[in-house]
Design a protein around this motif. Sequence first.
Motif, PDB file in Angstrom:
ATOM      1  N   UNK A   1      29.109 -12.073 -78.873  1.00 36.27           N
ATOM      2  CA  UNK A   1      28.898 -12.200 -77.434  1.00 36.27           C
ATOM      3  C   UNK A   1      28.586 -10.860 -76.789  1.00 36.27           C
ATOM      4  N   UNK A   2      29.239  -9.806 -77.269  1.00 36.88           N
ATOM      5  CA  UNK A   2      28.973  -8.459 -76.756  1.00 36.88           C
ATOM      6  C   UNK A   2      27.533  -8.055 -77.032  1.00 36.88           C
ATOM      7  N   UNK A   3      27.040  -8.362 -78.234  1.00 35.24           N
ATOM      8  CA  UNK A   3      25.643  -8.052 -78.574  1.00 35.24           C
ATOM      9  C   UNK A   3      24.683  -8.789 -77.660  1.00 35.24           C
ATOM     10  N   UNK A   4      24.952 -10.067 -77.418  1.00 39.81           N
ATOM     11  CA  UNK A   4      24.077 -10.867 -76.551  1.00 39.81           C
ATOM     12  C   UNK A   4      24.087 -10.333 -75.122  1.00 39.81           C
ATOM     13  N   UNK A   5      25.265  -9.949 -74.631  1.00 39.22           N
ATOM     14  CA  UNK A   5      25.341  -9.470 -73.250  1.00 39.22           C
ATOM     15  C   UNK A   5      24.661  -8.116 -73.085  1.00 39.22           C
ATOM     16  N   UNK A   6      24.769  -7.245 -74.068  1.00 40.65           N
ATOM     17  CA  UNK A   6      24.050  -5.969 -73.997  1.00 40.65           C
ATOM     18  C   UNK A   6      22.543  -6.208 -73.952  1.00 40.65           C
ATOM     19  N   UNK A   7      22.085  -7.200 -74.709  1.00 45.29           N
ATOM     20  CA  UNK A   7      20.662  -7.556 -74.665  1.00 45.29           C
ATOM     21  C   UNK A   7      20.288  -8.071 -73.280  1.00 45.29           C
ATOM     22  N   UNK A   8      21.131  -8.910 -72.700  1.00 44.32           N
ATOM     23  CA  UNK A   8      20.896  -9.399 -71.335  1.00 44.32           C
ATOM     24  C   UNK A   8      20.811  -8.260 -70.338  1.00 44.32           C
ATOM     25  N   UNK A   9      21.702  -7.289 -70.480  1.00 41.71           N
ATOM     26  CA  UNK A   9      21.736  -6.158 -69.544  1.00 41.71           C
ATOM     27  C   UNK A   9      20.429  -5.374 -69.611  1.00 41.71           C
ATOM     28  N   UNK A  10      19.933  -5.136 -70.825  1.00 42.03           N
ATOM     29  CA  UNK A  10      18.650  -4.441 -70.967  1.00 42.03           C
ATOM     30  C   UNK A  10      17.506  -5.272 -70.397  1.00 42.03           C
ATOM     31  N   UNK A  11      17.488  -6.557 -70.698  1.00 37.01           N
ATOM     32  CA  UNK A  11      16.417  -7.441 -70.212  1.00 37.01           C
ATOM     33  C   UNK A  11      16.371  -7.465 -68.691  1.00 37.01           C
ATOM     34  N   UNK A  12      17.529  -7.489 -68.049  1.00 34.99           N
ATOM     35  CA  UNK A  12      17.611  -7.677 -66.597  1.00 34.99           C
ATOM     36  C   UNK A  12      17.792  -6.372 -65.834  1.00 34.99           C
ATOM     37  N   UNK A  13      17.450  -5.257 -66.458  1.00 29.64           N
ATOM     38  CA  UNK A  13      17.734  -3.942 -65.882  1.00 29.64           C
ATOM     39  C   UNK A  13      17.198  -3.807 -64.456  1.00 29.64           C
ATOM     40  N   UNK A  14      15.922  -4.141 -64.274  1.00 32.27           N
ATOM     41  CA  UNK A  14      15.323  -3.966 -62.943  1.00 32.27           C
ATOM     42  C   UNK A  14      15.780  -5.054 -61.985  1.00 32.27           C
ATOM     43  N   UNK A  15      15.838  -6.298 -62.445  1.00 35.76           N
ATOM     44  CA  UNK A  15      16.282  -7.396 -61.586  1.00 35.76           C
ATOM     45  C   UNK A  15      17.679  -7.118 -61.037  1.00 35.76           C
ATOM     46  N   UNK A  16      18.571  -6.625 -61.905  1.00 39.55           N
ATOM     47  CA  UNK A  16      19.924  -6.293 -61.449  1.00 39.55           C
ATOM     48  C   UNK A  16      19.898  -5.135 -60.455  1.00 39.55           C
ATOM     49  N   UNK A  17      19.045  -4.134 -60.726  1.00 35.17           N
ATOM     50  CA  UNK A  17      18.962  -2.986 -59.813  1.00 35.17           C
ATOM     51  C   UNK A  17      18.512  -3.426 -58.423  1.00 35.17           C
ATOM     52  N   UNK A  18      17.546  -4.350 -58.362  1.00 44.74           N
ATOM     53  CA  UNK A  18      17.068  -4.841 -57.070  1.00 44.74           C
ATOM     54  C   UNK A  18      18.136  -5.650 -56.348  1.00 44.74           C
ATOM     55  N   UNK A  19      19.097  -6.180 -57.101  1.00 52.79           N
ATOM     56  CA  UNK A  19      20.223  -6.906 -56.502  1.00 52.79           C
ATOM     57  C   UNK A  19      21.443  -6.019 -56.280  1.00 52.79           C
ATOM     58  N   UNK A  20      21.250  -4.711 -56.458  1.00 55.20           N
ATOM     59  CA  UNK A  20      22.325  -3.767 -56.189  1.00 55.20           C
ATOM     60  C   UNK A  20      23.372  -3.673 -57.288  1.00 55.20           C
ATOM     61  N   UNK A  21      23.016  -4.084 -58.505  1.00 54.31           N
ATOM     62  CA  UNK A  21      23.981  -4.059 -59.602  1.00 54.31           C
ATOM     63  C   UNK A  21      23.535  -3.091 -60.692  1.00 54.31           C
ATOM     64  N   UNK A  22      24.481  -2.331 -61.203  1.00 58.62           N
ATOM     65  CA  UNK A  22      24.235  -1.440 -62.323  1.00 58.62           C
ATOM     66  C   UNK A  22      25.302  -1.704 -63.374  1.00 58.62           C
ATOM     67  N   UNK A  23      24.866  -2.055 -64.577  1.00 59.91           N
ATOM     68  CA  UNK A  23      25.828  -2.365 -65.636  1.00 59.91           C
ATOM     69  C   UNK A  23      25.931  -1.266 -66.680  1.00 59.91           C
ATOM     70  N   UNK A  24      24.844  -0.586 -66.981  1.00 60.34           N
ATOM     71  CA  UNK A  24      24.914   0.455 -68.002  1.00 60.34           C
ATOM     72  C   UNK A  24      25.903   1.537 -67.561  1.00 60.34           C
ATOM     73  N   UNK A  25      26.673   2.065 -68.506  1.00 56.20           N
ATOM     74  CA  UNK A  25      27.706   3.051 -68.143  1.00 56.20           C
ATOM     75  C   UNK A  25      27.127   4.293 -67.485  1.00 56.20           C
ATOM     76  N   UNK A  26      27.842   4.811 -66.492  1.00 55.09           N
ATOM     77  CA  UNK A  26      27.388   6.008 -65.788  1.00 55.09           C
ATOM     78  C   UNK A  26      27.228   7.183 -66.737  1.00 55.09           C
ATOM     79  N   UNK A  27      28.099   7.266 -67.753  1.00 55.80           N
ATOM     80  CA  UNK A  27      27.984   8.383 -68.690  1.00 55.80           C
ATOM     81  C   UNK A  27      26.666   8.328 -69.471  1.00 55.80           C
ATOM     82  N   UNK A  28      26.177   7.124 -69.767  1.00 53.88           N
ATOM     83  CA  UNK A  28      24.910   6.992 -70.483  1.00 53.88           C
ATOM     84  C   UNK A  28      23.727   7.292 -69.567  1.00 53.88           C
TER      85      UNK A  28
END
Length: 285
Positions: free
Chosen positions: A158-185
């Motif tokens: 499930x963690x692998x699938x969600x990381x893939x989702x986070x990469x796929x939705x990077x811009x869509x999430x940003x436009x909705x005011x959400x950031x999932x990737x760690x700040x350190x990265x």
Amino acid sequence: MAAYRYCEAVTALQARNFSYGIRLLPEPKRLAMSALYALARRVDDIGDGELSEQRKTEQLLATRALLDEVRAGAVTEEDTDPIKVALADAARRFPIPLDAFDELIDGVEMDLRGAEYQTFEDLKVYCRCVAGSIGRLSLGVYGCADPKRGAEYADTLGLALQLTNILRDLREDALNGRTYLPAEDLARFGCEQGFALPTPPVGADFTGLVAFQAQRAQGYFEEGLRLLPMLDRRSRACTAAMAGIYHRLLGRIAAEPESVLRGRVSLPGWEKAYVALSGLAGGRS
């Protein structure tokens, strides 16, 4: 049962990737999985919907109350909520760990609070709530030769699938005011400016960031797929199909990182069907 038919309709209409796998299951398991998906979809829709934060919170509380009713065995076929009825029946037939739904709700509440993640360890907590929980719920329907170890692998997949989702939705999430990737990265690769534009941040190593995250997800795929030999043939095919679709998606993103800034990356229907059939034949795609 009409309640299951409703859940199957929800799954067929809304499960873009999930439905390819559960079609491979025998009917009792397929129906139970459709009930799990329908409730998970409801929870996600509450979080992503247009209601006020207060109304979303109220609806999530109502969903927790629904789960309490199911756990208490207090649901009858006369209940007017088809998802509740189907889930209650599935929980009587299979040892479904319903507490995992509470974790899913916890993850959606993190989104409502606008949670951001400083480290990857922080992000893993969220991923295990919103995706690992689904793996553990599914395992209750599938059955497993080694339940304890299997739950760990399901959580990792499930963690692998969600990381893939986070990469796929990077811009869509940003436009909705959400950031999932760690700040350190983000800081490490110069991407603190975010992803609101269809091009990488100026001066950022965006390709390096995506490659790093994709390699991380790949490691979790490899570990999580150790679950497959612990499942019966049809459950193994279902899991291999769903994981295979996301794994191919990850490969597309890794090959062309900037594509995620231009729109949602997806696989065509014929390719998803091919992956599903490959899973049924015992392959991994």
